[in-house]
Design an enzyme around this catalytic site. Structure first.
Site, mmCIF file in Angstrom:
data_model
loop_
_atom_site.group_PDB
_atom_site.id
_atom_site.type_symbol
_atom_site.label_atom_id
_atom_site.label_comp_id
_atom_site.label_asym_id
_atom_site.label_seq_id
_atom_site.Cartn_x
_atom_site.Cartn_y
_atom_site.Cartn_z
ATOM 1 N N CYS A 89 -10.713 0.404 -0.584
ATOM 2 C CA CYS A 89 -10.933 -0.339 -1.822
ATOM 3 C C CYS A 89 -12.162 -1.226 -1.775
ATOM 4 O O CYS A 89 -12.590 -1.750 -2.795
ATOM 5 C CB CYS A 89 -9.708 -1.182 -2.150
ATOM 6 S SG CYS A 89 -9.442 -2.512 -0.983
ATOM 7 N N CYS A 157 -3.950 -6.012 0.140
ATOM 8 C CA CYS A 157 -4.629 -7.322 0.109
ATOM 9 C C CYS A 157 -3.884 -8.329 0.977
ATOM 10 O O CYS A 157 -4.498 -9.080 1.736
ATOM 11 C CB CYS A 157 -4.716 -7.830 -1.329
ATOM 12 S SG CYS A 157 -5.687 -6.765 -2.408
#
Length: 193
Positions: A89, A157
Protein backbone atom coordinates in the site's frame (compact mmCIF):
# COMPACT_ATOMS: atom_id res chain seq x y z
CA UNK A 1 -38.86 -3.60 -23.02
CA UNK A 2 -36.29 -5.70 -21.32
CA UNK A 3 -37.45 -7.06 -17.91
CA UNK A 4 -34.33 -5.71 -16.20
CA UNK A 5 -35.03 -2.19 -17.45
CA UNK A 6 -38.70 -2.47 -16.35
CA UNK A 7 -37.53 -3.46 -12.85
CA UNK A 8 -35.11 -0.55 -12.72
CA UNK A 9 -37.83 1.88 -13.81
CA UNK A 10 -40.16 0.54 -11.08
CA UNK A 11 -37.42 0.97 -8.50
CA UNK A 12 -37.48 4.10 -6.37
CA UNK A 13 -34.43 5.67 -4.83
CA UNK A 14 -34.94 7.77 -1.73
CA UNK A 15 -32.10 10.11 -0.82
CA UNK A 16 -32.04 11.74 2.59
CA UNK A 17 -29.09 13.10 4.60
CA UNK A 18 -26.47 11.52 2.31
CA UNK A 19 -27.90 8.05 2.68
CA UNK A 20 -30.22 6.22 0.38
CA UNK A 21 -32.79 3.49 0.43
CA UNK A 22 -33.49 1.50 -2.69
CA UNK A 23 -37.09 0.25 -2.83
CA UNK A 24 -38.87 -1.98 -5.29
CA UNK A 25 -42.57 -2.60 -4.76
CA UNK A 26 -42.36 -1.35 -1.15
CA UNK A 27 -39.57 -3.85 -0.34
CA UNK A 28 -36.23 -2.43 0.77
CA UNK A 29 -33.54 -3.89 -1.47
CA UNK A 30 -30.49 -1.91 -0.39
CA UNK A 31 -29.76 0.73 2.21
CA UNK A 32 -26.43 2.50 2.30
CA UNK A 33 -24.61 5.77 2.72
CA UNK A 34 -24.02 7.21 -0.73
CA UNK A 35 -23.90 10.25 -2.93
CA UNK A 36 -25.68 10.62 -6.24
CA UNK A 37 -23.81 12.25 -9.10
CA UNK A 38 -25.63 13.11 -12.29
CA UNK A 39 -23.93 11.71 -15.33
CA UNK A 40 -24.32 13.96 -18.39
CA UNK A 41 -24.14 10.91 -20.67
CA UNK A 42 -27.19 9.35 -19.06
CA UNK A 43 -29.56 12.17 -20.15
CA UNK A 44 -30.64 12.66 -16.55
CA UNK A 45 -32.45 9.32 -16.30
CA UNK A 46 -29.85 7.54 -14.19
CA UNK A 47 -27.21 8.91 -11.85
CA UNK A 48 -24.05 7.20 -10.70
CA UNK A 49 -24.23 6.00 -7.11
CA UNK A 50 -20.93 6.27 -5.26
CA UNK A 51 -20.57 4.68 -1.84
CA UNK A 52 -18.69 6.78 0.71
CA UNK A 53 -16.45 5.11 3.22
CA UNK A 54 -16.33 6.93 6.50
CA UNK A 55 -13.43 6.87 8.95
CA UNK A 56 -14.25 6.55 12.62
CA UNK A 57 -14.07 9.83 14.56
CA UNK A 58 -10.94 8.64 16.44
CA UNK A 59 -9.12 8.07 13.14
CA UNK A 60 -10.14 11.53 11.95
CA UNK A 61 -9.03 13.06 15.25
CA UNK A 62 -5.55 11.50 15.08
CA UNK A 63 -5.28 12.24 11.34
CA UNK A 64 -6.31 15.89 11.67
CA UNK A 65 -4.45 16.46 14.96
CA UNK A 66 -1.57 13.98 15.03
CA UNK A 67 0.30 13.74 18.31
CA UNK A 68 4.07 13.55 18.76
CA UNK A 69 5.19 14.36 15.22
CA UNK A 70 8.91 14.90 14.89
CA UNK A 71 12.24 13.15 15.11
CA UNK A 72 15.19 12.66 17.45
CA UNK A 73 18.86 12.15 16.71
CA UNK A 74 18.94 8.47 15.81
CA UNK A 75 22.59 8.23 16.91
CA UNK A 76 21.75 9.28 20.47
CA UNK A 77 22.32 6.46 22.95
CA UNK A 78 18.94 6.96 24.65
CA UNK A 79 16.97 6.81 21.37
CA UNK A 80 15.56 3.75 19.64
CA UNK A 81 14.53 4.15 16.00
CA UNK A 82 12.45 1.99 13.70
CA UNK A 83 11.30 2.51 10.13
CA UNK A 84 8.77 0.02 8.78
CA UNK A 85 6.75 -0.12 5.59
CA UNK A 86 4.09 -2.00 3.70
CA UNK A 87 5.05 -2.32 0.02
CA UNK A 88 1.51 -3.36 -0.94
CA UNK A 89 0.00 0.00 0.00
CA UNK A 90 3.00 2.33 0.22
CA UNK A 91 2.67 3.22 3.92
CA UNK A 92 5.99 4.02 5.62
CA UNK A 93 6.19 4.67 9.36
CA UNK A 94 9.13 5.86 11.49
CA UNK A 95 8.77 5.77 15.26
CA UNK A 96 11.48 6.86 17.70
CA UNK A 97 11.49 6.39 21.47
CA UNK A 98 13.61 8.20 24.04
CA UNK A 99 14.26 6.00 27.09
CA UNK A 100 15.44 6.81 30.59
CA UNK A 101 15.64 4.21 33.38
CA UNK A 102 13.77 1.66 31.21
CA UNK A 103 10.80 4.05 30.75
CA UNK A 104 9.79 5.71 27.49
CA UNK A 105 10.01 9.40 28.43
CA UNK A 106 9.38 10.78 24.95
CA UNK A 107 8.33 9.46 21.57
CA UNK A 108 7.84 10.85 18.08
CA UNK A 109 6.84 9.64 14.63
CA UNK A 110 6.74 10.49 10.95
CA UNK A 111 4.39 8.58 8.68
CA UNK A 112 3.85 8.69 4.96
CA UNK A 113 0.58 6.95 4.22
CA UNK A 114 -3.17 6.86 4.49
CA UNK A 115 -5.27 8.32 7.30
CA UNK A 116 -5.39 4.97 9.10
CA UNK A 117 -1.58 4.66 9.07
CA UNK A 118 -1.13 8.18 10.43
CA UNK A 119 -3.79 7.61 13.09
CA UNK A 120 -2.28 4.25 14.10
CA UNK A 121 1.18 5.73 14.58
CA UNK A 122 -0.17 8.77 16.43
CA UNK A 123 -2.17 6.56 18.80
CA UNK A 124 0.78 4.21 19.32
CA UNK A 125 2.99 7.13 20.38
CA UNK A 126 0.39 8.20 22.93
CA UNK A 127 0.16 4.69 24.34
CA UNK A 128 3.90 4.10 24.79
CA UNK A 129 4.77 7.40 26.45
CA UNK A 130 5.40 6.92 30.16
CA UNK A 131 5.40 3.10 30.01
CA UNK A 132 8.21 0.66 30.66
CA UNK A 133 9.74 -1.12 27.69
CA UNK A 134 8.09 -4.38 28.75
CA UNK A 135 4.67 -2.68 28.92
CA UNK A 136 5.23 -1.23 25.45
CA UNK A 137 5.94 -4.71 24.09
CA UNK A 138 2.47 -5.78 25.27
CA UNK A 139 0.71 -3.33 22.90
CA UNK A 140 -0.89 -5.34 20.11
CA UNK A 141 -2.08 -4.27 16.69
CA UNK A 142 -5.53 -5.65 17.49
CA UNK A 143 -5.79 -3.21 20.42
CA UNK A 144 -4.88 -0.29 18.14
CA UNK A 145 -7.29 -1.44 15.43
CA UNK A 146 -10.10 -1.95 17.93
CA UNK A 147 -9.59 1.47 19.51
CA UNK A 148 -9.61 3.18 16.10
CA UNK A 149 -12.40 0.93 14.73
CA UNK A 150 -10.29 0.07 11.69
CA UNK A 151 -11.92 -2.11 9.04
CA UNK A 152 -10.21 -5.40 8.11
CA UNK A 153 -8.68 -3.85 4.96
CA UNK A 154 -6.79 -1.34 7.18
CA UNK A 155 -5.43 -3.85 9.71
CA UNK A 156 -1.97 -3.59 8.14
CA UNK A 157 -1.75 0.00 9.44
CA UNK A 158 -2.08 -1.15 13.04
CA UNK A 159 0.36 -3.99 12.32
CA UNK A 160 2.93 -1.44 11.16
CA UNK A 161 2.50 0.55 14.38
CA UNK A 162 3.02 -2.55 16.55
CA UNK A 163 6.02 -3.60 14.46
CA UNK A 164 7.55 -0.10 14.69
CA UNK A 165 7.23 -0.05 18.49
CA UNK A 166 8.91 -3.44 18.82
CA UNK A 167 11.73 -2.56 16.41
CA UNK A 168 12.38 0.78 18.12
CA UNK A 169 12.71 -1.03 21.47
CA UNK A 170 15.00 -3.60 19.84
CA UNK A 171 17.16 -0.82 18.37
CA UNK A 172 17.44 0.82 21.79
CA UNK A 173 18.39 -2.48 23.47
CA UNK A 174 21.02 -3.28 20.82
CA UNK A 175 22.63 0.14 21.37
CA UNK A 176 22.76 -0.44 25.12
CA UNK A 177 24.12 -3.95 24.72
CA UNK A 178 26.95 -2.61 22.56
CA UNK A 179 27.59 0.15 25.09
CA UNK A 180 27.67 -2.34 28.00
CA UNK A 181 30.01 -4.65 26.06
CA UNK A 182 32.41 -1.80 25.28
CA UNK A 183 32.35 -0.64 28.92
CA UNK A 184 33.11 -4.18 30.09
CA UNK A 185 36.01 -4.41 27.64
CA UNK A 186 37.34 -1.05 28.82
CA UNK A 187 37.10 -2.07 32.49
CA UNK A 188 38.86 -5.39 31.76
CA UNK A 189 41.61 -3.56 29.87
CA UNK A 190 42.13 -1.11 32.72
CA UNK A 191 42.10 -3.93 35.29
CA UNK A 192 44.75 -5.85 33.35
CA UNK A 193 47.14 -2.88 33.44
Amino acid sequence: MNSMIRNVLRTSVYLKNNSFTLRQSNNIILKSSTSTINNNNSNGVFGELITKRYYHERVLDHYNNPRNIGSFDKKAIDVGTATVGAPACGDVMKIQIKVKDNIVVDVCFKTFGCGSAIASSSLATEWVKGKTLDECLEIKNTDIAKHLSLPPVKMHCSMLAEQAIKRAIYDYKVKHEKLNNSETTTIETIASL
